[in-house]
Design a protein around this motif. Structure first.
Motif, PDB file in Angstrom:
ATOM      1  N   GLY A 277      40.086  17.339 -13.377  1.00 23.12           N
ATOM      2  CA  GLY A 277      38.880  17.948 -13.934  1.00 23.12           C
ATOM      3  C   GLY A 277      38.010  16.906 -14.610  1.00 23.12           C
ATOM      4  N   MET A 278      37.189  17.345 -15.538  1.00 22.35           N
ATOM      5  CA  MET A 278      36.284  16.457 -16.271  1.00 22.35           C
ATOM      6  C   MET A 278      36.448  16.692 -17.765  1.00 22.35           C
ATOM      7  SD  MET A 278      34.721  14.610 -14.023  1.00 22.35           S
ATOM      8  CE  MET A 278      33.213  13.975 -14.747  1.00 22.35           C
ATOM      9  N   VAL A 279      36.292  15.610 -18.531  1.00 20.62           N
ATOM     10  CA  VAL A 279      36.433  15.673 -19.984  1.00 20.62           C
ATOM     11  C   VAL A 279      35.052  15.796 -20.615  1.00 20.62           C
ATOM     12  CG1 VAL A 279      37.222  14.457 -22.046  1.00 20.62           C
ATOM     13  CG2 VAL A 279      38.533  14.282 -19.929  1.00 20.62           C
ATOM     14  N   VAL A 280      34.907  16.760 -21.508  1.00 18.74           N
ATOM     15  CA  VAL A 280      33.648  16.917 -22.239  1.00 18.74           C
ATOM     16  C   VAL A 280      33.553  15.810 -23.284  1.00 18.74           C
ATOM     17  CG1 VAL A 280      32.260  18.408 -23.722  1.00 18.74           C
ATOM     18  CG2 VAL A 280      33.630  19.409 -21.875  1.00 18.74           C
ATOM     19  N   GLN A 281      32.519  14.990 -23.164  1.00 17.13           N
ATOM     20  CA  GLN A 281      32.352  13.855 -24.064  1.00 17.13           C
ATOM     21  C   GLN A 281      31.517  14.221 -25.293  1.00 17.13           C
ATOM     22  OE1 GLN A 281      30.207  10.666 -22.279  1.00 17.13           O
ATOM     23  NE2 GLN A 281      30.464   9.274 -24.012  1.00 17.13           N
ATOM     24  N   ASP A 282      30.432  14.984 -25.068  1.00 20.87           N
ATOM     25  CA  ASP A 282      29.544  15.325 -26.167  1.00 20.87           C
ATOM     26  C   ASP A 282      28.881  16.668 -25.873  1.00 20.87           C
ATOM     27  OD1 ASP A 282      28.199  15.065 -28.556  1.00 20.87           O
ATOM     28  OD2 ASP A 282      26.637  13.739 -27.775  1.00 20.87           O
ATOM     29  N   VAL A 283      28.572  17.417 -26.923  1.00 26.10           N
ATOM     30  CA  VAL A 283      27.907  18.722 -26.779  1.00 26.10           C
ATOM     31  C   VAL A 283      26.694  18.751 -27.686  1.00 26.10           C
ATOM     32  CG1 VAL A 283      28.135  21.224 -27.047  1.00 26.10           C
ATOM     33  CG2 VAL A 283      30.076  19.880 -26.228  1.00 26.10           C
ATOM     34  N   LYS A 284      25.535  19.002 -27.095  1.00 26.31           N
ATOM     35  CA  LYS A 284      24.295  19.117 -27.869  1.00 26.31           C
ATOM     36  C   LYS A 284      23.519  20.374 -27.471  1.00 26.31           C
ATOM     37  CE  LYS A 284      23.658  14.207 -28.864  1.00 26.31           C
ATOM     38  NZ  LYS A 284      24.054  14.355 -30.265  1.00 26.31           N
ATOM     39  N   ASN A 285      24.224  21.382 -27.030  1.00 21.04           N
ATOM     40  CA  ASN A 285      23.590  22.643 -26.666  1.00 21.04           C
ATOM     41  C   ASN A 285      23.313  23.447 -27.937  1.00 21.04           C
ATOM     42  OD1 ASN A 285      23.361  25.520 -25.724  1.00 21.04           O
ATOM     43  ND2 ASN A 285      23.700  24.545 -23.745  1.00 21.04           N
ATOM     44  N   ILE A 286      22.075  23.965 -28.077  1.00 21.08           N
ATOM     45  CA  ILE A 286      21.703  24.667 -29.316  1.00 21.08           C
ATOM     46  C   ILE A 286      22.027  26.155 -29.280  1.00 21.08           C
ATOM     47  CG2 ILE A 286      19.871  22.995 -29.811  1.00 21.08           C
ATOM     48  CD1 ILE A 286      17.851  25.119 -28.872  1.00 21.08           C
ATOM     49  N   ASP A 287      22.537  26.654 -28.159  1.00 18.84           N
ATOM     50  CA  ASP A 287      22.905  28.072 -28.058  1.00 18.84           C
ATOM     51  C   ASP A 287      24.151  28.326 -28.906  1.00 18.84           C
ATOM     52  OD1 ASP A 287      23.817  30.612 -27.290  1.00 18.84           O
ATOM     53  OD2 ASP A 287      23.007  30.400 -25.277  1.00 18.84           O
ATOM     54  N   PRO A 288      24.088  29.251 -29.871  1.00 23.43           N
ATOM     55  CA  PRO A 288      25.259  29.513 -30.725  1.00 23.43           C
ATOM     56  C   PRO A 288      26.451  30.076 -29.958  1.00 23.43           C
ATOM     57  CG  PRO A 288      23.517  31.133 -31.121  1.00 23.43           C
ATOM     58  CD  PRO A 288      22.922  30.079 -30.254  1.00 23.43           C
ATOM     59  N   ASP A 289      26.213  30.633 -28.755  1.00 26.11           N
ATOM     60  CA  ASP A 289      27.303  31.185 -27.947  1.00 26.11           C
ATOM     61  C   ASP A 289      27.910  30.152 -26.998  1.00 26.11           C
ATOM     62  OD1 ASP A 289      27.031  33.727 -29.072  1.00 26.11           O
ATOM     63  OD2 ASP A 289      25.447  34.259 -27.649  1.00 26.11           O
ATOM     64  N   PHE A 290      27.461  28.916 -27.103  1.00 30.37           N
ATOM     65  CA  PHE A 290      27.992  27.880 -26.217  1.00 30.37           C
ATOM     66  C   PHE A 290      29.347  27.436 -26.753  1.00 30.37           C
ATOM     67  CE2 PHE A 290      28.170  23.738 -24.108  1.00 30.37           C
ATOM     68  CZ  PHE A 290      27.698  24.073 -22.850  1.00 30.37           C
ATOM     69  N   LEU A 291      30.395  27.646 -25.964  1.00 27.50           N
ATOM     70  CA  LEU A 291      31.766  27.541 -26.472  1.00 27.50           C
ATOM     71  C   LEU A 291      32.463  26.213 -26.160  1.00 27.50           C
ATOM     72  CD1 LEU A 291      32.958  31.157 -25.542  1.00 27.50           C
ATOM     73  CD2 LEU A 291      32.078  30.345 -27.734  1.00 27.50           C
ATOM     74  N   LEU A 292      31.866  25.373 -25.348  1.00 24.45           N
ATOM     75  CA  LEU A 292      32.536  24.103 -25.040  1.00 24.45           C
ATOM     76  C   LEU A 292      32.514  23.165 -26.238  1.00 24.45           C
ATOM     77  CD1 LEU A 292      31.300  23.341 -21.398  1.00 24.45           C
ATOM     78  CD2 LEU A 292      33.587  24.071 -22.109  1.00 24.45           C
ATOM     79  N   LYS A 293      33.570  22.356 -26.354  1.00 22.56           N
ATOM     80  CA  LYS A 293      33.685  21.388 -27.450  1.00 22.56           C
ATOM     81  C   LYS A 293      34.069  20.022 -26.882  1.00 22.56           C
ATOM     82  CE  LYS A 293      35.279  24.843 -30.816  1.00 22.56           C
ATOM     83  NZ  LYS A 293      36.374  25.189 -31.767  1.00 22.56           N
ATOM     84  N   ILE A 414      16.884  18.582 -27.075  1.00 21.19           N
ATOM     85  CA  ILE A 414      16.214  19.114 -28.257  1.00 21.19           C
ATOM     86  C   ILE A 414      17.250  19.396 -29.347  1.00 21.19           C
ATOM     87  CG2 ILE A 414      14.234  20.079 -27.039  1.00 21.19           C
ATOM     88  CD1 ILE A 414      15.624  22.791 -27.061  1.00 21.19           C
ATOM     89  N   SER A 415      16.832  19.220 -30.603  1.00 17.82           N
ATOM     90  CA  SER A 415      17.741  19.495 -31.725  1.00 17.82           C
ATOM     91  C   SER A 415      17.441  20.851 -32.352  1.00 17.82           C
ATOM     92  CB  SER A 415      17.633  18.384 -32.774  1.00 17.82           C
ATOM     93  OG  SER A 415      16.289  18.186 -33.166  1.00 17.82           O
ATOM     94  N   PHE A 416      16.330  21.475 -31.971  1.00 17.86           N
ATOM     95  CA  PHE A 416      16.012  22.826 -32.410  1.00 17.86           C
ATOM     96  C   PHE A 416      15.104  23.461 -31.359  1.00 17.86           C
ATOM     97  CE2 PHE A 416      13.080  19.870 -34.470  1.00 17.86           C
ATOM     98  CZ  PHE A 416      11.849  20.351 -34.087  1.00 17.86           C
ATOM     99  N   LYS A 417      15.007  24.781 -31.368  1.00 13.94           N
ATOM    100  CA  LYS A 417      14.222  25.511 -30.367  1.00 13.94           C
ATOM    101  C   LYS A 417      12.756  25.074 -30.404  1.00 13.94           C
ATOM    102  CE  LYS A 417      13.686  30.266 -28.646  1.00 13.94           C
ATOM    103  NZ  LYS A 417      12.352  30.074 -28.111  1.00 13.94           N
ATOM    104  N   ASP A 418      12.196  24.863 -29.213  1.00 15.75           N
ATOM    105  CA  ASP A 418      10.779  24.522 -29.033  1.00 15.75           C
ATOM    106  C   ASP A 418      10.408  23.130 -29.532  1.00 15.75           C
ATOM    107  OD1 ASP A 418      10.255  27.021 -27.870  1.00 15.75           O
ATOM    108  OD2 ASP A 418       9.894  27.940 -29.829  1.00 15.75           O
TER     109      ASP A 418
END
Length: 519
Positions: A277-293, A414-418
């Protein structure tokens, strides 16, 4: 002697008896050949009749004068008549088009056309015309029901530069890939070695009398390396656009992954030898329901196992990046993933979106959003604008030298919406309030107004609208730009003077009118 004569007579009679059979066979073969040849000619005619010439009058944006447009230019491409009385072509053929005409095969008629769906990210556009006669005389081209294989023969029909008549070139399928080509959005592409030239764009790539794809581009620095958009992508586009509005393909945003091939990495994460598989290196998704770490190991997408290069096996002959499956298996805005976290297997539904979370993101073939305030012209940066800006190496080197966020934040999420970058790249308008300032710049990205960080263009307009201080102070996010200070009363008075003197009709793009007028 008599015996011999009888024998000879017997042979002669036998040969004479066989003659009608031989003649019948020869005639049958001739007829079969003629019918087959005629059938092939008819098939070729049908294909040719389904491929049209697309003519467009284009006015591109002027990135230095965003309130204006560049001088119009005439361009041409190709298109394909498809089922339902529509014409399929490339998005870049009709981008920023003021007028579009379709010219049928071996006809002098030019029929007006309108864009009803556009996907710049996949480079597809759907046109409609109000002339039913075209579809009576020209049959639509049937779609292939599966991807071709490498080394399959392919014929390309279109209207390339160098002549006014339709051209047909031959080649083979070289490879099939899934990669980001158009504005950072990945799509399935077929590489072919048929000769392609400007004007072929939007033309038909055919195998076995069926459309296998639409010509979209070629590598200009190489011979006979061109790309077509396969029917699989076309069908997804048409399905999405069936309700009259194209939404786009969903994708997973805001993560970086890496391969787990290194032994030390596998040992530290306690990855079993049989696990891929693949290893998650970094997560910068601003969706609060985004569950990957970070350090999650993604082993499956849907039911498809992911290998240690991040690919899935689509069929016996084809392996593609796992992201290929995201728009194909996503349901209700989520895609199923199987991961390993802390040595435990988990099944997660991860949010996907058609909206990119890149800071400098593609937002369609739109004219720049702008706002004029005194001698300054502010624009919100998107991917198309930045691509036009960086077309010359000189500009790119200058922006890199001054540490402009256009370069340093090009790959950021993006670090915040819009969130969006707002910049000044036009020289200042001439006015007495600019005395002592370097009116040619470089200015670049605006960092703050009166120490208020600028979030996007709407926020900048609201900040200036609501400002009641005596002075307005602009600061820029690079190493060489001056801070600009103006008296608020003077810069607002200067705005109307500058607009009048330069024949500029509107101070802002249409979407900002209501915001500024509510002051």
């Amino acid at each position: 002697m008599r015996f011999n004569r009888r024998k000879n007579n017997s042979v002669s009679n036998s040969e004479t008896g066989n003659c009608p059979i031989k003649i019948t066979i020869i005639l049958f073969l001739c007829v079969f050949y003629i019918v087959s040849a005629a059938s092939m000619i008819c098939a070729e005619d049908r294909i040719s009749q389904s491929v049209v010439k697309v003519l467009a009058t284009q006015r591109l944006p002027d990135i230095i004068k965003p309130w204006s447009k560049q001088t119009q230019r005439e361009i041409s491409g190709s298109g394909v008549i498809i089922e339902g009385g529509k014409i399929l072509t490339n998005a870049h053929v009709v981008a920023f088009a003021q007028q579009i005409y379709v010219q049928p095969y071996q006809s002098a008629d030019k029929i007006e056309a309108d864009v009803i769906a556009l996907s710049p990210e996949v480079d597809l556009a759907l046109l409609k015309i109000n002339n039913k006669e075209l579809f009576k005389n020209n049959l639509h081209l049937a779609f292939a029901d599966k991807l071709p294989k490498t080394k399959d023969p392919v014929s390309v029909y279109g209207y390339p530069m160098g002549g006014s008549e339709q051209s047909v070139t031959e080649g083979i399928v070289s490879r099939i890939e899934y990669q980001a080509v158009f504005y950072g959005v990945p799509s399935l592409l077929i590489q072919i070695d048929a000769a392609l030239n400007p004007g072929n764009s939007g033309g038909a790539a055919v195998a076995g009398e069926k459309l296998i794809g639409l010509v979209c581009s070629k590598i200009m620095a190489a011979e006979n390396i061109g790309f077509i958009i396969p029917v699989e992508e076309i069908n997804m586009f048409l399905k999405d656009a069936a309700d009259g509005k194209y939404e786009g393909q969903p994708m997973i945003s805001g993560i970086q992954v890496q391969t787990p091939e290194n032994d030390a990495l596998r040992s530290s994460l306690k990855i079993p030898e049989e696990t891929t598989g693949m290893v998650v290196q970094d997560v910068k998704n601003i969706d609060p329901d985004f569950l990957l770490k970070p350090w999650d190991i993604i082993t499956h997408i849907g039911d498809y196992p992911i290998d240690n290069e991040g690919s899935v096996r689509v069929n016996d002959d084809l392996r593609l990046p796992a992201t290929y499956l995201v728009p194909r298996i996503a349901k209700e805005g989520k895609v199923p993933l199987t991961i390993i976290r802390n040595n435990k297997q988990l099944k997660l539904n991860i949010p996907v979106s058609v909206e990119s979370q890149k800071l400098i993101r593609f937002q369609g073939f739109n004219y720049p959003r702008y706002f004029i305030y005194g001698p300054l012209v502010f624009v919100e940066l998107d991917q198309f604008y930045v691509q036009q800006l960086l077309k010359t190496d000189k500009i790119a080197l200058l922006l890199a030298a001054i540490g402009s966020p256009v370069i340093t934040r090009m790959s950021d999420n993006i670090s915040f919406k819009d969130e969006a970058l707002v910049a000044v790249f036009s020289p200042m308008f001439s006015h007495k309030i600019t005395k002592g300032y370097d009116t040619k710049g470089p200015f670049g990205v605006v960092s703050c107004i009166n120490d208020v960080p600028v979030k996007n263009l709407i926020h900048l307009v609201k900040t200036l609208r609501d400002n009641r201080k005596e002075f307005v102070v602009f600061k820029f996010a690079n190493l060489r730009s001056e801070s600009l200070v103006f008296r608020r009363s003077e810069i607002e008075a200067a705005t109307e003077e500058i607009l009048n003197e330069n024949g500029i009709r509107y101070q802002y793009s249409e979407d900002l009118k209501k915001i500024w007028s509510s002051k």
